[in-house]
Scaffold this motif. Structure first.
Motif, PDB file in Angstrom:
ATOM      1  N   PRO A 202       5.525   0.240 -57.560  1.00 48.68           N
ATOM      2  CA  PRO A 202       4.949   0.213 -56.628  1.00 48.68           C
ATOM      3  C   PRO A 202       3.975   1.550 -55.728  1.00 48.68           C
ATOM      4  N   ASP A 203       2.363   1.402 -56.459  1.00 44.67           N
ATOM      5  CA  ASP A 203       1.490   1.802 -55.579  1.00 44.67           C
ATOM      6  C   ASP A 203       0.382   0.936 -55.897  1.00 44.67           C
ATOM      7  N   PRO A 204      -0.337   1.568 -54.795  1.00 38.76           N
ATOM      8  CA  PRO A 204      -1.736   1.113 -54.576  1.00 38.76           C
ATOM      9  C   PRO A 204      -2.737   0.943 -55.444  1.00 38.76           C
ATOM     10  N   THR A 205      -2.818   1.774 -56.559  1.00 39.08           N
ATOM     11  CA  THR A 205      -3.575   1.476 -57.333  1.00 39.08           C
ATOM     12  C   THR A 205      -3.047   0.540 -58.521  1.00 39.08           C
ATOM     13  N   THR A 206      -2.234   0.482 -58.972  1.00 41.01           N
ATOM     14  CA  THR A 206      -1.762  -0.593 -59.885  1.00 41.01           C
ATOM     15  C   THR A 206      -1.707  -2.216 -59.510  1.00 41.01           C
ATOM     16  N   PHE A 207      -1.332  -1.958 -57.652  1.00 42.96           N
ATOM     17  CA  PHE A 207      -1.397  -3.759 -56.562  1.00 42.96           C
ATOM     18  C   PHE A 207      -3.023  -3.500 -57.180  1.00 42.96           C
ATOM     19  N   ALA A 208      -4.374  -2.588 -57.030  1.00 41.79           N
ATOM     20  CA  ALA A 208      -5.201  -3.282 -57.019  1.00 41.79           C
ATOM     21  C   ALA A 208      -5.838  -3.677 -58.752  1.00 41.79           C
ATOM     22  N   LEU A 209      -5.250  -2.863 -59.341  1.00 39.80           N
ATOM     23  CA  LEU A 209      -5.701  -3.344 -61.234  1.00 39.80           C
ATOM     24  C   LEU A 209      -4.974  -4.655 -60.835  1.00 39.80           C
ATOM     25  N   TYR A 210      -4.250  -4.747 -60.265  1.00 36.95           N
ATOM     26  CA  TYR A 210      -3.552  -6.666 -60.936  1.00 36.95           C
ATOM     27  C   TYR A 210      -4.503  -7.557 -59.771  1.00 36.95           C
ATOM     28  N   ALA A 211      -4.598  -7.815 -58.873  1.00 33.34           N
ATOM     29  CA  ALA A 211      -4.907  -7.893 -57.969  1.00 33.34           C
ATOM     30  C   ALA A 211      -6.808  -8.498 -58.403  1.00 33.34           C
ATOM     31  N   ALA A 212      -7.427  -7.718 -58.690  1.00 34.96           N
ATOM     32  CA  ALA A 212      -9.050  -7.615 -59.113  1.00 34.96           C
ATOM     33  C   ALA A 212      -9.176  -8.552 -60.059  1.00 34.96           C
ATOM     34  N   PRO A 213      -8.437  -9.112 -61.855  1.00 34.87           N
ATOM     35  CA  PRO A 213      -9.045  -9.891 -62.552  1.00 34.87           C
ATOM     36  C   PRO A 213      -8.302 -11.453 -61.721  1.00 34.87           C
ATOM     37  N   PRO A 214      -7.415 -11.507 -61.695  1.00 31.40           N
ATOM     38  CA  PRO A 214      -7.414 -13.004 -60.515  1.00 31.40           C
ATOM     39  C   PRO A 214      -8.540 -12.844 -59.236  1.00 31.40           C
ATOM     40  N   LEU A 215      -8.926 -12.230 -58.373  1.00 33.93           N
ATOM     41  CA  LEU A 215      -9.558 -12.740 -57.683  1.00 33.93           C
ATOM     42  C   LEU A 215     -10.904 -12.991 -58.342  1.00 33.93           C
ATOM     43  N   ALA A 216     -10.966 -12.021 -59.129  1.00 31.84           N
ATOM     44  CA  ALA A 216     -12.538 -12.170 -60.077  1.00 31.84           C
ATOM     45  C   ALA A 216     -13.274 -13.574 -60.416  1.00 31.84           C
ATOM     46  N   GLY A 217     -11.957 -14.484 -61.013  1.00 34.42           N
ATOM     47  CA  GLY A 217     -11.359 -15.357 -61.646  1.00 34.42           C
ATOM     48  C   GLY A 217     -11.565 -16.433 -60.446  1.00 34.42           C
ATOM     49  N   VAL A 218     -11.264 -16.294 -59.280  1.00 30.04           N
ATOM     50  CA  VAL A 218     -11.462 -16.983 -58.250  1.00 30.04           C
ATOM     51  C   VAL A 218     -12.849 -17.135 -57.743  1.00 30.04           C
ATOM     52  N   GLY A 219     -13.028 -16.236 -57.774  1.00 27.34           N
ATOM     53  CA  GLY A 219     -14.755 -15.876 -57.746  1.00 27.34           C
ATOM     54  C   GLY A 219     -15.023 -16.243 -58.098  1.00 27.34           C
ATOM     55  N   VAL A 220     -15.201 -16.196 -59.021  1.00 29.88           N
ATOM     56  CA  VAL A 220     -16.439 -16.540 -60.244  1.00 29.88           C
ATOM     57  C   VAL A 220     -16.122 -18.437 -60.118  1.00 29.88           C
ATOM     58  N   ALA A 221     -14.447 -19.503 -59.689  1.00 25.83           N
ATOM     59  CA  ALA A 221     -14.883 -20.522 -60.120  1.00 25.83           C
ATOM     60  C   ALA A 221     -15.110 -21.121 -59.019  1.00 25.83           C
ATOM     61  N   VAL A 222     -15.108 -20.108 -57.510  1.00 27.06           N
ATOM     62  CA  VAL A 222     -15.439 -20.914 -56.626  1.00 27.06           C
ATOM     63  C   VAL A 222     -17.439 -21.123 -56.996  1.00 27.06           C
ATOM     64  N   ALA A 223     -17.891 -20.018 -57.096  1.00 26.74           N
ATOM     65  CA  ALA A 223     -19.762 -20.175 -57.000  1.00 26.74           C
ATOM     66  C   ALA A 223     -19.751 -20.939 -58.187  1.00 26.74           C
ATOM     67  N   TRP A 224     -19.046 -21.339 -59.886  1.00 23.00           N
ATOM     68  CA  TRP A 224     -19.204 -21.987 -60.258  1.00 23.00           C
ATOM     69  C   TRP A 224     -19.093 -24.037 -59.708  1.00 23.00           C
ATOM     70  N   VAL A 225     -18.282 -23.804 -58.998  1.00 21.79           N
ATOM     71  CA  VAL A 225     -18.476 -25.473 -58.463  1.00 21.79           C
ATOM     72  C   VAL A 225     -18.882 -25.400 -57.058  1.00 21.79           C
ATOM     73  N   ASP A 226     -19.093 -24.550 -56.427  1.00 18.21           N
ATOM     74  CA  ASP A 226     -19.128 -24.943 -54.958  1.00 18.21           C
ATOM     75  C   ASP A 226     -20.352 -24.231 -54.302  1.00 18.21           C
ATOM     76  N   PHE A 227     -21.941 -23.769 -55.554  1.00 21.72           N
ATOM     77  CA  PHE A 227     -22.866 -22.828 -55.800  1.00 21.72           C
ATOM     78  C   PHE A 227     -23.775 -23.875 -56.761  1.00 21.72           C
ATOM     79  N   ARG A 228     -23.398 -24.282 -57.607  1.00 21.92           N
ATOM     80  CA  ARG A 228     -24.287 -25.539 -58.596  1.00 21.92           C
ATOM     81  C   ARG A 228     -25.391 -25.793 -58.115  1.00 21.92           C
TER      82      ARG A 228
END
Length: 228
Positions: A202-228
């Motif tokens: 229960p800490d905002p820092t660790t929450f951000a650490l957990y969320a950042a990698p999957p968010l980056a992965g989704v961003g890469v996938a969207v760019a890969w599929v939608d903007f190629r």
């Protein structure tokens, strides 16, 4: 779902569900059962989740009963989600409009990236703990929080690395529609927030650490599929 049926036959209201979402809609009970069975097996087999710690510190020092049960429950729930997701993809493959064979290289790449990234993050988690403790973001005496970070942060990194090839593979197999922006990315964001909220201390820092990698992965996938 029979081999002759398509996702559209399970979307009578014309909501534009993808085959993956349509399969979940009509086979939710099957997926839930497989998820619960996997969770129960893991909860029964992992009697001391502290032994999975990269430092093994918590494996030598017994957690309080309530904390130990909570972390075991979180671990079991996580495995259950993975098992249910795998079952859902296999069920979607029965849709005549879906060809999972075309996505096999992407699925293999996702599995390899997940294992390698999770392993590397698991090995470096003790250093991350020292950094967070030095910045007063985490108390090493809070054993439940430490164990949650040691066990589940590496999974967040692995999920982030595996997300691009996994989503691209599902698109190539026609299990998801040809664009990931909009509803698919919104659903992914919902799952990421739920994951970070449920498995992080229960800490905002660790929450951000957990969320950042999957968010980056989704961003890469969207760019890969939608903007190629």
């Amino acid at each position: 779902m029979d081999a002759t049926e398509t996702g559209e036959s399970f979307d009578p209201r014309g909501r534009g569900l993808s085959p993956l979402a349509a399969t979940l809609r009509c086979r939710a009970l099957n997926v839930a059962v497989s998820s619960l069975v996997a969770s129960a097996v893991v909860f029964a087999l992992v009697s001391d989740s502290g032994h999975l710690s990269p430092t093994a510190e918590l494996g030598r020092q017994v957690l309080g009963t309530s904390s130990d049960l909570l972390v075991r429950g979180e671990l079991a729930a996580l495995v259950g989600v993975f098992a249910g997701g795998t079952h859902l993809v296999s069920l979607t493959g029965r849709d005549s409009s879906v060809s999972l064979r075309t996505a096999v290289p992407h699925f293999v790449a996702a599995a390899v990236l997940f294992v390698v990234s999770t392993g590397l993050a698991w090995l470096t988690t003790p250093t991350l703990l020292d950094i967070l403790a030095g910045a007063d973001r985490l108390t090493l005496s809070a054993r439940q929080a430490v164990l949650e970070l040691e066990l589940f942060f590496p999974v967040a990194v692995g999920v982030g690395a595996a997300t691009p090839p996994l989503l691209v593979g599902l698109v190539r197999a026609n299990a998801l529609w040809s664009r990931l922006g909009g509803r698919p990315s919104g659903v992914a964001l919902l799952f990421i927030v739920a994951f970070a909220a449920f498995f992080s201390p229960p800490d905002p820092t660790t929450f951000a650490l957990y969320a950042a990698p999957p968010l980056a992965g989704v961003g890469v996938a969207v760019a890969w599929v939608d903007f190629r």
